[in-house]
Design an enzyme around this catalytic site. Sequence first.
Site, PDB file in Angstrom:
ATOM      1  N   ASP A 254     -26.754  -1.400 -42.886  1.00 40.87           N
ATOM      2  CA  ASP A 254     -28.198  -1.569 -43.063  1.00 40.87           C
ATOM      3  C   ASP A 254     -28.536  -1.269 -44.525  1.00 40.87           C
ATOM      4  O   ASP A 254     -28.268  -0.173 -45.012  1.00 40.87           O
ATOM      5  CB  ASP A 254     -28.949  -0.608 -42.130  1.00 40.87           C
ATOM      6  CG  ASP A 254     -30.472  -0.704 -42.251  1.00 40.87           C
ATOM      7  OD1 ASP A 254     -30.957  -1.652 -42.898  1.00 40.87           O
ATOM      8  OD2 ASP A 254     -31.154   0.165 -41.691  1.00 40.87           O
ATOM      9  N   ASP A 260     -34.032   3.196 -52.516  1.00 36.50           N
ATOM     10  CA  ASP A 260     -34.669   4.516 -52.539  1.00 36.50           C
ATOM     11  C   ASP A 260     -33.631   5.616 -52.766  1.00 36.50           C
ATOM     12  O   ASP A 260     -33.876   6.580 -53.484  1.00 36.50           O
ATOM     13  CB  ASP A 260     -35.423   4.770 -51.234  1.00 36.50           C
ATOM     14  CG  ASP A 260     -36.583   3.804 -51.038  1.00 36.50           C
ATOM     15  OD1 ASP A 260     -37.166   3.370 -52.053  1.00 36.50           O
ATOM     16  OD2 ASP A 260     -36.896   3.483 -49.880  1.00 36.50           O
TER      17      ASP A 260
END
Length: 314
Positions: A254, A260
């Site tokens: 994923d 981030d």
Amino acid sequence: MIGKQGPNIVVIGSINMDIVIETPVIPEKGETILGSEMKLLPGGKGANQAVAASRLGMETSFIGAIGKDRFGEQMQQELNRHSINQALTVMPEEKTGIASIWIHDQDNRIVVIPGANGKITWSDIELRKSYIDRSDVVLLQLEIPLDTVVECIKYAHGAGKKIILNPAPAQSLPEEIYPMLYSLTPNRQELSVLAGAPEILQENDFTALYAAMRKMIDKGLPSIMVTLGADGAVHMNASGHTFHIPGRKMDVTDTTGAGDCFNAALAVSIAKGLSMEQAAEYAVAASALAVTKFGAQNGMPEVAEVTRFMEYAF
């Protein structure tokens, strides 16, 4: 309240509940399909970066906004679970932000509903400015209002802080802020918007990429770090010196939150006093590990994982 026993960072930004849908195909207009799975996961670029920084061993504070609802309560619990100092504005008239994430074929498509994130102002943050005052690095993104981000940057710059701006989602920025930043961290698509350079979307064209980065440096930016996904990251400083940290081939589960993770790891490394090249190596390693697990925050690696990985991967 945070102390100053060691380096610490403050993340100012968004906090969402992610509604994650796994789908075997992307539906066409007017088409209904059966998805594979649905999960509710904590997210938001700001909160993701705060969780990643905390898991990487950094004293971390988070400034943001939530609604007075169940999702908001769950977000507070998640921040507590990761030992993050909270400076949240609770807005009874707003909903906590949400993001709808479709995952298909190892990639993702995201629609964000800002909710309380879209209403936070400098006035809200000013009440919590002590978190900025005590920080070594201030990390921001663009999922809260741009005016608020600009005011945060001005205050943090005046306070002598190192400011990292992750310009996501992409939008035009006032040029006055560029000299105030320690570094800008766009991905290729975000840089294409900021520099007006659609040609850099050709992934193998580093000549065009460097030209777009130079254009940003010429605006007064001291440093720009462009994330390239599986290709790692490339950096340019004010003197035009560049370096490229290659990516590492991973078994991808994923990709949500990988950017981030990169930004958080970069901020952590800078707070610890590492050079920009060392910080980039660490950030590339951390974000490579992030794609091997499902979920933005759940996929953030622990500091020991990154240390072990770097011993073998670099």
